[in-house]
Design a protein around this motif. Structure first.
Motif, short mmCIF file in Angstrom:
data_model
loop_
_atom_site.label_atom_id
_atom_site.label_comp_id
_atom_site.label_asym_id
_atom_site.label_seq_id
_atom_site.Cartn_x
_atom_site.Cartn_y
_atom_site.Cartn_z
N GLY A 107 0.83 -1.20 0.00
CA GLY A 107 0.00 0.00 0.00
C GLY A 107 0.86 1.24 0.00
N ASP A 108 0.22 2.38 -0.14
CA ASP A 108 0.94 3.65 -0.16
C ASP A 108 1.66 3.91 1.16
OD1 ASP A 108 0.05 4.06 -2.72
OD2 ASP A 108 -1.01 5.93 -2.30
N VAL A 137 -0.05 4.52 5.20
CA VAL A 137 -1.40 3.97 5.38
C VAL A 137 -1.50 3.10 6.63
CG1 VAL A 137 -1.95 4.05 2.91
CG2 VAL A 137 -0.98 1.95 3.90
N TYR A 154 -5.17 0.48 2.43
CA TYR A 154 -5.32 1.92 2.18
C TYR A 154 -5.76 2.59 3.47
CZ TYR A 154 -10.41 1.15 1.94
OH TYR A 154 -11.71 0.83 2.23
N SER A 157 -4.71 7.29 -1.34
CA SER A 157 -4.28 5.91 -1.04
C SER A 157 -5.30 4.91 -1.57
CB SER A 157 -4.08 5.72 0.46
OG SER A 157 -5.32 5.72 1.16
N PHE A 158 -6.57 5.29 -1.61
CA PHE A 158 -7.61 4.42 -2.16
C PHE A 158 -7.53 4.41 -3.68
CE2 PHE A 158 -11.93 3.50 -3.67
CZ PHE A 158 -12.21 2.34 -2.97
N LEU A 203 -4.92 2.11 -5.28
CA LEU A 203 -5.05 0.66 -5.15
C LEU A 203 -4.97 -0.03 -6.51
CD1 LEU A 203 -7.85 0.37 -2.44
CD2 LEU A 203 -5.41 -0.16 -2.16
#
Length: 208
Positions: free
Chosen positions: A15-16, A19, A88, A95-96, A99
């Motif tokens: 993930g980013d 997060v 996220y 961040s979403f 994905l």
């Protein structure tokens, strides 16, 4: 007496940056939450032995860096991975939206048999929420994978996330083992049939 662990599951957390990947690993493995944020450099991992429905299993959990400049380092660590938590931040729309990058990266680098779980972290920060639960559920449904909202700080759904992923890994291992057994059975039957045909042909030739 040392326990002989027959199963070690390698898992990745993707993930980013920021997060909560390191937080969920620390909360699960060490049962601690750290308020201070230190960005992961490259990759790190922890191990934890769990009781998975009565059987001891060792989870090897790799915490990957989310920053763009480190993403090329993470691709090599897909090798041997059995499960992935894609994470996220429910308070961070970027961040979403990113994905799609992570799922594409998984598709390009990971084994097709690898199992996944989608997690929306920081569900306790209700006043800053940007992504409603339904959006996360809808995205998870589109990939046919489980979905959890969790809070590393409040210890919400952290254990449940890892246990769900471990069970998926076990199911996939059992499916592959069953498939392998079936292939071996078919090969054995084919070998027996070939032997029978050769013997029959040989006897026929002898009778002439």
């Amino acid at each position: 007496m040392a326990v002989d662990f027959t199963a070690t599951y390698k898992m990745l957390v993707l993930g980013d940056s920021n997060v909560g990947k390191t937080c969920i690993v620390n909360r699960f493995c060490d049962e601690k939450f750290y308020d201070t944020y230190i960005s992961t450099i490259g990759i790190d991992f922890k191990q934890k032995i769990i009781n998975l429905d009565g059987m001891p299993v060792k989870l090897q959990i790799w915490d990957t860096a989310g920053q763009e400049r480190f993403r090329t380092l993470t691709t090599a660590y897909y090798r041997g991975a059995m499960g992935i938590i894609v994470m996220y931040d429910v308070t961070n729309m970027d961040s979403f939206n990113h994905l799609s990058y992570w799922f594409r990266n998984i598709e390009e680098n990971a084994s097709p048999d690898l199992v996944k779980v989608l997690v929306g972290n920081k569900c306790d920060v209700t006043h800053l929420r940007q992504i409603e639960r339904e959006r996360g559920e809808k995205l998870a449904d589109s990939f046919n994978i489980p979905f959890f909202e969790c809070s590393c700080k409040q210890n919400i759904n952290v254990q449940e996330t890892f246990l769900a992923l471990a069970r998926l890994v076990r199911q996939e291992r059992e499916r592959r083992a069953s498939k392998l057994d079936e292939l071996e059975r078919q090969q054995w039957e084919k070998g027996q049939l070939n032997t029978l045909e050769q013997n029959t042909t040989g006897n026929y030739r002898c009778s002439c």
